[in-house]
Scaffold this motif. Structure first.
Motif, PDB file in Angstrom:
ATOM      1  N   GLN A   1       0.837  -1.198   0.000  1.00 56.91           N
ATOM      2  CA  GLN A   1       0.000   0.000   0.000  1.00 56.91           C
ATOM      3  C   GLN A   1       0.871   1.246   0.000  1.00 56.91           C
ATOM      4  OE1 GLN A   1      -2.530  -0.459   3.392  1.00 56.91           O
ATOM      5  NE2 GLN A   1      -3.835  -1.957   2.382  1.00 56.91           N
TER       6      GLN A   1
ATOM      7  N   GLY B   1       2.244   2.039  -3.487  1.00 63.77           N
ATOM      8  CA  GLY B   1       1.245   2.680  -4.348  1.00 63.77           C
ATOM      9  C   GLY B   1       1.076   4.151  -4.033  1.00 63.77           C
ATOM     10  N   LEU B   2       1.007   4.480  -2.758  1.00 65.36           N
ATOM     11  CA  LEU B   2       0.871   5.889  -2.374  1.00 65.36           C
ATOM     12  C   LEU B   2       2.143   6.676  -2.691  1.00 65.36           C
ATOM     13  CD1 LEU B   2      -1.086   5.547   0.973  1.00 65.36           C
ATOM     14  CD2 LEU B   2      -1.953   6.258  -1.261  1.00 65.36           C
TER      15      LEU B   2
ATOM     16  N   THR C   1       2.033   7.394  -6.331  1.00 66.51           N
ATOM     17  CA  THR C   1       1.044   8.440  -6.576  1.00 66.51           C
ATOM     18  C   THR C   1       1.599   9.810  -6.201  1.00 66.51           C
ATOM     19  OG1 THR C   1      -0.748   6.877  -6.191  1.00 66.51           O
ATOM     20  CG2 THR C   1      -1.304   9.199  -6.043  1.00 66.51           C
ATOM     21  N   SER C   2       2.323   9.886  -5.095  1.00 70.42           N
ATOM     22  CA  SER C   2       2.892  11.175  -4.696  1.00 70.42           C
ATOM     23  C   SER C   2       3.951  11.640  -5.694  1.00 70.42           C
ATOM     24  CB  SER C   2       3.457  11.110  -3.276  1.00 70.42           C
ATOM     25  OG  SER C   2       4.571  10.259  -3.225  1.00 70.42           O
TER      26      SER C   2
ATOM     27  N   MET D   1      -6.764   1.124  -0.133  1.00 71.27           N
ATOM     28  CA  MET D   1      -5.658   2.042  -0.425  1.00 71.27           C
ATOM     29  C   MET D   1      -5.226   1.926  -1.884  1.00 71.27           C
ATOM     30  SD  MET D   1      -4.966   3.715   2.307  1.00 71.27           S
ATOM     31  CE  MET D   1      -3.273   4.149   2.588  1.00 71.27           C
ATOM     32  N   HIS D   2      -5.300   0.713  -2.439  1.00 69.82           N
ATOM     33  CA  HIS D   2      -4.911   0.532  -3.841  1.00 69.82           C
ATOM     34  C   HIS D   2      -5.847   1.324  -4.747  1.00 69.82           C
ATOM     35  CE1 HIS D   2      -1.773  -2.305  -3.070  1.00 69.82           C
ATOM     36  NE2 HIS D   2      -2.592  -3.117  -2.417  1.00 69.82           N
TER      37      HIS D   2
ATOM     38  N   SER E   1      -4.829   4.925  -4.697  1.00 64.24           N
ATOM     39  CA  SER E   1      -3.619   5.111  -5.508  1.00 64.24           C
ATOM     40  C   SER E   1      -3.939   5.089  -6.998  1.00 64.24           C
ATOM     41  CB  SER E   1      -2.591   4.021  -5.201  1.00 64.24           C
ATOM     42  OG  SER E   1      -2.124   4.145  -3.898  1.00 64.24           O
TER      43      SER E   1
ATOM     44  N   TYR F   1      -6.055   8.362  -7.993  1.00 64.26           N
ATOM     45  CA  TYR F   1      -5.244   9.580  -8.033  1.00 64.26           C
ATOM     46  C   TYR F   1      -4.145   9.495  -9.087  1.00 64.26           C
ATOM     47  CZ  TYR F   1      -7.474  12.090  -4.237  1.00 64.26           C
ATOM     48  OH  TYR F   1      -8.374  12.788  -3.489  1.00 64.26           O
ATOM     49  N   SER F   2      -3.560   8.335  -9.279  1.00 68.57           N
ATOM     50  CA  SER F   2      -2.540   8.182 -10.321  1.00 68.57           C
ATOM     51  C   SER F   2      -3.149   8.422 -11.700  1.00 68.57           C
ATOM     52  CB  SER F   2      -1.912   6.786 -10.258  1.00 68.57           C
ATOM     53  OG  SER F   2      -1.193   6.633  -9.074  1.00 68.57           O
TER      54      SER F   2
END
Length: 194
Positions: free
Chosen positions: A4, A7-8, A11-12, A152-153, A156, A159-160
């Protein structure tokens, strides 16, 4: 937990890349464009937090209780009703800001070298960017159920996708619309994210 976090983290990185790309295109548009873009978007994020966060804090525990008790129809109603109310209020706020964009910019940022001509240029971008407020606020509200359900995926991926689409649209629209294309790419990407 590690998967998780990856992935975040990805994304960031995409978020920062999208911002850097927006600024890079702004630098090609001319002197002052990066500042004007930043000022126009500076109003959206705090307003979306002010509009959505209190509502998310209220519905979050109720949503969790509904989901734990198996009352899916109440959980769904809670989300739909909250999004509807938030959509109505943020469209109203956006309409008021759209109507008074020049005054808003002068009030918030006026003075010094931020004169009437800069306020006018910023206001013209704000008139486009402000229509991203409803979608941005709804996205913040919908984070509560996604995060509470352990998805959470999904966060990600959503937002991605937004940041990737925003970069693609920025590239595509910048050639024909200049700085307005950069702002439209933000509005469309955040709208589709929601």
């Amino acid at each position: 937990v590690l998967s998780q976090g990856v992935g975040l983290f990805f994304t960031s990185i995409l978020a920062q890349w999208a911002l850097a790309y927006m600024r890079r295109l702004g630098s090609l548009d001319g002197v002052g464009t990066i500042a004007v873009l930043s000022y126009a978007l500076a109003l959206i994020y705090p307003l979306s937090i002010l509009a959505a966060k209190p509502l998310a804090l209220i519905i979050g525990p109720r949503y969790i209780c509904c989901m734990k008790s198996g009352d899916l129809s109440s959980a769904k109603y809670l989300i739909v009703a909250s999004c509807g109310g938030l959509l109505f209020s943020t469209v109203l706020i956006s309409s008021v800001i759209y109507s008074h964009a020049q005054e808003v910019m002068e009030l918030l940022f006026g003075g010094g070298k931020f004169d009437a001509s800069v306020a006018s240029a910023t206001a013209s971008l704000l008139k486009i960017a402000i229509w991203g407020l409803p979608a941005e606020a709804i996205s913040r509200l919908l984070l509560v159920p996604l995060l509470n359900d352990g998805r959470m995926h999904a966060v990600s991926v959503i937002y991605s996708g937004r940041y990737t689409l925003q970069m693609f649209l920025s590239y595509t629209l910048f050639n024909s619309l200049g700085r307005n294309g950069i702002i439209w790419s933000y509005v469309v990407a955040v709208g589709l994210q929601s």
